[in-house]
Design an enzyme around this catalytic site. Structure first.
Site, PDB file in Angstrom:
ATOM      1  N   THR A   1      39.562 -14.834 -56.794  1.00 13.83           N
ATOM      2  CA  THR A   1      39.038 -13.664 -56.402  1.00 13.83           C
ATOM      3  C   THR A   1      38.545 -13.315 -55.030  1.00 13.83           C
ATOM      4  O   THR A   1      38.202 -14.164 -54.385  1.00 13.83           O
ATOM      5  CB  THR A   1      37.849 -13.375 -57.412  1.00 13.83           C
ATOM      6  OG1 THR A   1      38.312 -13.453 -58.798  1.00 13.83           O
ATOM      7  CG2 THR A   1      37.179 -11.959 -57.439  1.00 13.83           C
TER       8      THR A   1
ATOM      9  N   ARG B   1      45.628  -9.594 -70.581  1.00 13.58           N
ATOM     10  CA  ARG B   1      44.215  -9.655 -70.417  1.00 13.58           C
ATOM     11  C   ARG B   1      43.839  -8.519 -69.272  1.00 13.58           C
ATOM     12  O   ARG B   1      44.676  -8.773 -68.257  1.00 13.58           O
ATOM     13  CB  ARG B   1      43.519 -10.923 -70.028  1.00 13.58           C
ATOM     14  CG  ARG B   1      41.974 -11.022 -69.845  1.00 13.58           C
ATOM     15  CD  ARG B   1      41.879 -12.231 -69.520  1.00 13.58           C
ATOM     16  NE  ARG B   1      40.372 -12.643 -69.224  1.00 13.58           N
ATOM     17  CZ  ARG B   1      39.804 -12.214 -67.912  1.00 13.58           C
ATOM     18  NH1 ARG B   1      40.548 -12.167 -66.790  1.00 13.58           N
ATOM     19  NH2 ARG B   1      38.590 -12.497 -67.773  1.00 13.58           N
ATOM     20  N   VAL B   2      42.788  -7.725 -69.428  1.00 19.56           N
ATOM     21  CA  VAL B   2      42.161  -7.152 -68.280  1.00 19.56           C
ATOM     22  C   VAL B   2      40.772  -7.717 -67.897  1.00 19.56           C
ATOM     23  O   VAL B   2      39.944  -7.614 -68.893  1.00 19.56           O
ATOM     24  CB  VAL B   2      42.123  -5.475 -68.580  1.00 19.56           C
ATOM     25  CG1 VAL B   2      41.435  -4.781 -67.334  1.00 19.56           C
ATOM     26  CG2 VAL B   2      43.687  -5.189 -68.657  1.00 19.56           C
ATOM     27  N   GLY B   3      40.540  -7.932 -66.836  1.00 18.60           N
ATOM     28  CA  GLY B   3      39.333  -8.558 -66.523  1.00 18.60           C
ATOM     29  C   GLY B   3      38.229  -7.466 -65.968  1.00 18.60           C
ATOM     30  O   GLY B   3      38.723  -6.478 -66.268  1.00 18.60           O
ATOM     31  N   ASP B   4      37.332  -7.844 -65.499  1.00 22.18           N
ATOM     32  CA  ASP B   4      36.317  -7.150 -65.291  1.00 22.18           C
ATOM     33  C   ASP B   4      36.436  -6.435 -63.581  1.00 22.18           C
ATOM     34  O   ASP B   4      36.118  -5.464 -63.468  1.00 22.18           O
ATOM     35  CB  ASP B   4      34.991  -7.664 -64.807  1.00 22.18           C
ATOM     36  CG  ASP B   4      35.009  -9.026 -63.834  1.00 22.18           C
ATOM     37  OD1 ASP B   4      35.807  -9.890 -64.063  1.00 22.18           O
ATOM     38  OD2 ASP B   4      34.005  -9.236 -62.999  1.00 22.18           O
TER      39      ASP B   4
ATOM     40  N   THR C   1      32.480 -11.962 -59.226  1.00 19.23           N
ATOM     41  CA  THR C   1      33.519 -12.926 -59.548  1.00 19.23           C
ATOM     42  C   THR C   1      33.000 -13.895 -60.687  1.00 19.23           C
ATOM     43  O   THR C   1      31.687 -14.094 -60.653  1.00 19.23           O
ATOM     44  CB  THR C   1      34.066 -13.688 -58.570  1.00 19.23           C
ATOM     45  OG1 THR C   1      34.897 -14.847 -58.780  1.00 19.23           O
ATOM     46  CG2 THR C   1      32.667 -14.584 -57.621  1.00 19.23           C
ATOM     47  N   GLY C   2      33.825 -14.234 -61.719  1.00 18.44           N
ATOM     48  CA  GLY C   2      33.109 -14.941 -62.882  1.00 18.44           C
ATOM     49  C   GLY C   2      33.829 -14.602 -63.931  1.00 18.44           C
ATOM     50  O   GLY C   2      34.836 -14.109 -64.030  1.00 18.44           O
TER      51      GLY C   2
ATOM     52  N   GLY D   1      34.911 -12.661 -66.585  1.00 22.48           N
ATOM     53  CA  GLY D   1      34.807 -11.176 -66.580  1.00 22.48           C
ATOM     54  C   GLY D   1      34.688 -10.597 -68.014  1.00 22.48           C
ATOM     55  O   GLY D   1      33.771  -9.351 -67.775  1.00 22.48           O
TER      56      GLY D   1
HETATM   57  N1  ASP Z   1      36.195 -11.884 -62.879  1.00 24.04           N
HETATM   58  C1  ASP Z   1      37.658 -12.463 -62.931  1.00 24.04           C
HETATM   59  C2  ASP Z   1      38.113 -12.072 -64.275  1.00 24.04           C
HETATM   60  O1  ASP Z   1      37.374 -12.309 -65.297  1.00 24.04           O
HETATM   61  C3  ASP Z   1      37.961 -13.751 -62.471  1.00 24.04           C
HETATM   62  C4  ASP Z   1      37.416 -14.241 -61.284  1.00 24.04           C
HETATM   63  O2  ASP Z   1      36.681 -13.539 -60.525  1.00 24.04           O
HETATM   64  O3  ASP Z   1      37.490 -15.458 -60.893  1.00 24.04           O
HETATM   65  O4  ASP Z   1      39.280 -11.627 -64.466  1.00 24.04           O
END
Ligand code: ASP
Length: 146
Positions: free
Chosen positions: A12, A40-43, A63-64, A66
């Protein structure tokens, strides 16, 4: 020059900015999570979850995990704490990342800046690649907590 291995070169990328007119902006780009399900749709692209900016409060990029950032509307929650409870951006970010997300069992972090140029780089993981530049000062970069 620091070498970064391939596994860490992907991931990210988020940015927050305050311009000279007081406008705040945030952006986040991600490939998602390792082994994510198709579709999948993340955050990251969800405004209020992994990304949010409002001139009345702050700009946030996360980031993390999601799914948890979506459930907790992390970016918007931080901005709301700044706007409605007058918390400093660092305190608002700590509350959400170190309390709300930790209680949910989620790992991740955020970068944020408010209208005064106050920064928050908060994460509940052992490290987060991050950097910032203030006016004409030298850029600062870091990976681990200390
Ligand atoms: N937050 C992102 C997601 O869940 C992944 C990431 O930031 O590493 O898609």
């Amino acid at each position: 020059m620091m070498r970064v291995d391939a596994a860490h070169a992907l991931g990210t990328v988020g940015a927050v900015a305050l311009d000279r007119h007081g406008n705040l902006a945030a952006g986040t780009s991600t490939g998602g999570m390792t082994n994510k399900r198709w579709g999948r749709v993340g955050d990251s692209p969800i405004i209020g979850a992994g990304t949010y900016a409002d001139n009345r409060s702050c700009a946030v990029s996360g980031t993390g995990h999601g799914e948890f950032f979506i459930r907790a509307t992390v970016a918007r929650d931080i901005c709301a704490l700044v706007e409605y409870r007058n918390l400093a951006v660092k305190d608002a970010a700590s509350k959400v990342v170190m309390e709300t997300l930790v209680e949910m069992g989620a790992r991740g972090g955020i970068i944020a800046v408010d209208g005064n140029g106050e920064l928050a780089l908060v994460f509940n993981t052992s490290g987060m690649f991050r950097g910032y530049i203030l006016d004409s000062e030298e850029p600062v970069t870091a990976i681990f907590a200390q």
